[in-house]
Enzyme design. Structure first.
Site, mmCIF file in Angstrom:
data_model
loop_
_atom_site.group_PDB
_atom_site.id
_atom_site.type_symbol
_atom_site.label_atom_id
_atom_site.label_comp_id
_atom_site.label_asym_id
_atom_site.label_seq_id
_atom_site.Cartn_x
_atom_site.Cartn_y
_atom_site.Cartn_z
ATOM 1 N N HIS A 100 0.168 65.830 55.491
ATOM 2 C CA HIS A 100 -0.055 64.956 54.440
ATOM 3 C C HIS A 100 0.889 63.585 54.537
ATOM 4 O O HIS A 100 1.835 63.303 53.915
ATOM 5 C CB HIS A 100 0.480 65.691 53.127
ATOM 6 C CG HIS A 100 -0.109 64.998 52.121
ATOM 7 N ND1 HIS A 100 -0.662 66.065 50.818
ATOM 8 C CD2 HIS A 100 -0.612 63.989 51.574
ATOM 9 C CE1 HIS A 100 -1.064 65.187 49.909
ATOM 10 N NE2 HIS A 100 -0.971 63.769 50.326
ATOM 11 N N ARG A 118 -7.704 65.080 49.127
ATOM 12 C CA ARG A 118 -7.222 66.351 48.463
ATOM 13 C C ARG A 118 -7.825 67.706 49.339
ATOM 14 O O ARG A 118 -9.073 67.698 49.411
ATOM 15 C CB ARG A 118 -7.377 66.557 47.288
ATOM 16 C CG ARG A 118 -6.423 65.625 46.225
ATOM 17 C CD ARG A 118 -4.872 65.950 46.282
ATOM 18 N NE ARG A 118 -3.854 65.215 45.736
ATOM 19 C CZ ARG A 118 -3.298 64.068 46.065
ATOM 20 N NH1 ARG A 118 -3.509 63.790 47.417
ATOM 21 N NH2 ARG A 118 -2.693 63.442 45.437
ATOM 22 N N GLU A 128 -1.803 73.628 50.288
ATOM 23 C CA GLU A 128 -0.724 73.111 51.327
ATOM 24 C C GLU A 128 0.566 73.368 50.884
ATOM 25 O O GLU A 128 0.560 73.394 49.649
ATOM 26 C CB GLU A 128 -0.923 71.754 51.707
ATOM 27 C CG GLU A 128 -0.788 70.553 50.511
ATOM 28 C CD GLU A 128 -1.056 69.372 50.980
ATOM 29 O OE1 GLU A 128 -2.303 69.031 51.446
ATOM 30 O OE2 GLU A 128 -0.254 68.525 50.554
HETATM 31 C C1 DGY Z 1 -1.153 60.473 46.572
HETATM 32 O O1 DGY Z 1 -0.313 59.431 46.343
HETATM 33 O O2 DGY Z 1 -1.694 60.844 46.004
HETATM 34 C C2 DGY Z 1 -0.735 60.712 47.922
HETATM 35 O O3 DGY Z 1 -1.685 61.901 48.265
HETATM 36 C C3 DGY Z 1 0.713 60.893 48.293
HETATM 37 O O4 DGY Z 1 1.055 59.532 48.796
#
Ligand code: DGY
Length: 323
Positions: A289, A242, A271
């Site tokens: 992402h 993250r 983001e």
């Molecule tokens: C999640 O699943 O948390 C990712 O960041 C997106 O697939």
């Protein structure tokens, strides 16, 4: 029997939307526009289930309703730090996520970033596309060898373990692990990994550091200026976890002043906004992402939400209940 009403905040793969429409009274966000906290709040007051995803804001403000019609948030994604846990509990909401099915693909993207930044693939691609490549020469775009180096993994859950598998069995890397809880010896043994006691112990020993811990307040700026300073001057930082886990101002400084070798980033604090100074750094590779962005993973994530919904509405505890 009346089918439960279900609201999906973003478009999902067609096969999953079709199955949802068969089983539930589904309302889709057909324009696929990000919803405001007010729109999320409205959906919680209106539908039996809301299916948000990792880019939706379900903070205290969005969950501030006197009474919810919704009883379950079936999150599409493994991370759920965008959902305010105490508000969800106050409203009596069950929250589920989608683990396992995206672990391999997310680790693939972490490995992609690691290789790209070490071998300067982003710089090379930009050069070729700009028509600036003047041909092979012994000193051109010299990168860093990956095979046999030491990789530090912060957060040894499913994705961290997949990353270790790729790095150790594919590239002969030595694996160091920092994890909040003790990792079972047999799990460490699969990649001949060594668990260390703290992030501070891990950083100075690694040629590459890959983040696989959850986001949220607990890990906000886990990698800050002090810790970047603990890394080797030619080491690389990879973040597919993250954005908030890394202090991006400190990272930008470290990249600009060559205090570390480089970074590979798939996630960003705030983001899709990206710190404009990061854009100026050549020693960073950035992706939008894409961790779970394969047809296979995205369909499996949707079907996993469906499993959780049917468990819930048929009176069983959903397999992926997190709140
Ligand atoms: C999640 O699943 O948390 C990712 O960041 C997106 O697939």
């Amino acid at each position: 029997m009346i089918k439960p009403s279900v609201f999906v905040t973003r478009r999902w793969p067609a096969a999953v939307e079709a199955k949802l429409a068969e089983d539930y009274n589904v309302v889709l966000n057909t324009g696929d526009k990000p919803l405001s906290p007010a729109e999320i709040r409205e959906s919680i007051k209106t539908y039996d289930a809301v299916l948000p995803t990792v880019t939706d804001t379900l903070n205290a403000e969005a969950l501030d309703v006197p009474k919810a019609q919704a009883r379950i948030l079936g999150n599409y994604g493994v991370g759920y730090s965008h959902i305010c846990e105490s508000s969800a509990r106050t409203l009596g909401l069950t929250v589920t996520n989608t683990p396992d099915v995206l672990s391999e693909c997310t680790a693939d993207i972490a490995m992609t970033l690691l290789l790209m930044v070490a071998r300067r693939a982003g710089e090379g691609e930009r050069e070729v596309r700009a028509g600036q490549w003047t041909g092979w020469r012994p000193t051109h775009l010299i990168g860093t060898k990956v095979s046999g180096k030491t990789l530090g993994i912060i957060g040894y859950g499913r994705i961290g373990q997949e990353m270790a598998r790729r790095a150790h069995h594919g590239f002969g890397m030595d694996i160091l692990v920092y994890n909040r809880s003790q990792v079972a010896p047999e799990v460490l043994a699969q990649c001949n990994a060594t668990q260390v006691a703290s992030v501070d112990d891990l950083l100075p020993q690694c040629d590459f550091v890959s983040l696989h811990c959850p986001g949220g307040a607990a890990n906000r700026h886990l990698i800050n200026a002090r810790r970047l300073d603990l890394m080797k001057q030619d080491a690389f930082l990879i973040n597919t976890a993250r954005g908030e886990v890394v202090d991006d101002t400190a990272l930008t400084q470290a990249l600009m002043f060559d205090m570390i070798g480089g970074a590979g980033l798939d996630v960003f604090d705030g983001e899709p906004r990206i710190n404009p100074d990061l854009m100026q750094c050549d020693n960073v590779v950035m992706l939008p992402h894409l961790g779970s962005a394969t047809r296979e993973a995205r369909e499996a994530m949707g079907f996993r939400v469906l499993d959780n919904l049917s468990d819930f509405f048929e009176g069983r505890t959903p397999r992926d209940q997190v709140i």
